[in-house]
Design a protein around this motif. Sequence first.
Motif, mmCIF file in Angstrom:
data_model
loop_
_atom_site.group_PDB
_atom_site.id
_atom_site.type_symbol
_atom_site.label_atom_id
_atom_site.label_comp_id
_atom_site.label_asym_id
_atom_site.label_seq_id
_atom_site.Cartn_x
_atom_site.Cartn_y
_atom_site.Cartn_z
ATOM 1 N N SER A 238 -4.785 4.911 0.367
ATOM 2 C CA SER A 238 -3.479 4.469 0.846
ATOM 3 C C SER A 238 -3.127 5.139 2.173
ATOM 4 O O SER A 238 -2.596 4.495 3.077
ATOM 5 C CB SER A 238 -2.406 4.753 -0.205
ATOM 6 N N GLY B 97 0.821 4.431 -2.494
ATOM 7 C CA GLY B 97 0.728 5.812 -2.040
ATOM 8 C C GLY B 97 1.846 6.687 -2.564
ATOM 9 O O GLY B 97 1.644 7.885 -2.832
ATOM 10 N N VAL C 103 0.839 -1.205 0.000
ATOM 11 C CA VAL C 103 0.000 0.000 0.000
ATOM 12 C C VAL C 103 0.870 1.250 0.000
ATOM 13 O O VAL C 103 0.554 2.252 -0.665
ATOM 14 C CB VAL C 103 -0.950 -0.018 1.213
#
Length: 321
Positions: A210, A26, A22
């Motif tokens: 995110s 991001g 994640v």
Amino acid sequence: MPASHLCLAVLVAAVWGLNFTVIEVGLDHFPPLLFTALRFLAAALPAVFLVGRPKVAWRWIVAVGLVLGVAKFGLVFLGMDAGMPAGLTSLVLQVQAVFTAVFAAAVLRERPTLVQAAGMVVALAGIGVAAADEGTSGPLGGFALVVAAAAAWGVSNVLTRKASPPDALNFMVWVSVVPVLPLLALSLLTEGASRDLAALRGLDWEGAGSVLFVAWVATVFGFGAWGRLLSRHPASTVAPFSLLVPVFGVSSAALLLGEPVTPLRWCAAALLVSGVALTTLRRRPGGPPRTTGGGGNAPPAEHPGRPGERGGVTPTRSGAG
């Protein structure tokens, strides 16, 4: 440990491992230092108004906040932004157990056993293999930043040991308050206001998701669940589950991001996980060795186990990464 708690421990390890993937997503939406600041801002608010007053002295909250939040996580996000793969990051960060043991020996006078010393050697051999693998497929600068982040994590672990927070979630939420302004200042100085504003103006559901995942799922849920397990079971029972974090980190990065897992990386993983497992063994006076902690997405802290048992050094954070 009942089946429900066993599943919860595995779930937390899976969340902390997935967290690195994640973070990679991001970083496609935010500059690394701004993303780190947003992560801690979202973790602190509104939780800081719900967890009550800090239960340790402010000096420990500030110290851990700067070392863990600014140094450790800032370096992790910078390293990944420089090209360090998510799966390999989740793996290399586990060398924090070696740094923790070294710093604890120097500061807390906790002398490692022969088994722990052997574990450090094995883990460092794994770092060497991982560096050789990364040298053939990516920039070593990002690798060095992640190793530096592991060293900063080791310092924060020792500081957390000194603080001895009685409530891991309360401590983590207040620690999350500290890095926000320093990280924002560093982002403005190094990444530039125009780049930060462009990232915020272009915020979409993927970028917002995110931030919320690394803040609320990996941090608030992860630490809350981990602290709940530590309050009901000895640290030696809970801590070994943190060794599953790089397993989930490497596998999720391979499945979701298509990161290759080379034979050298499998070798590095075997050496690192084995070395960390040995490093986290401590010996009771007159008793057999016991496992007291490992990696994960968090700084170790001492927690009480069942009545009459003393908890060991166990992870309380990964977002990790």
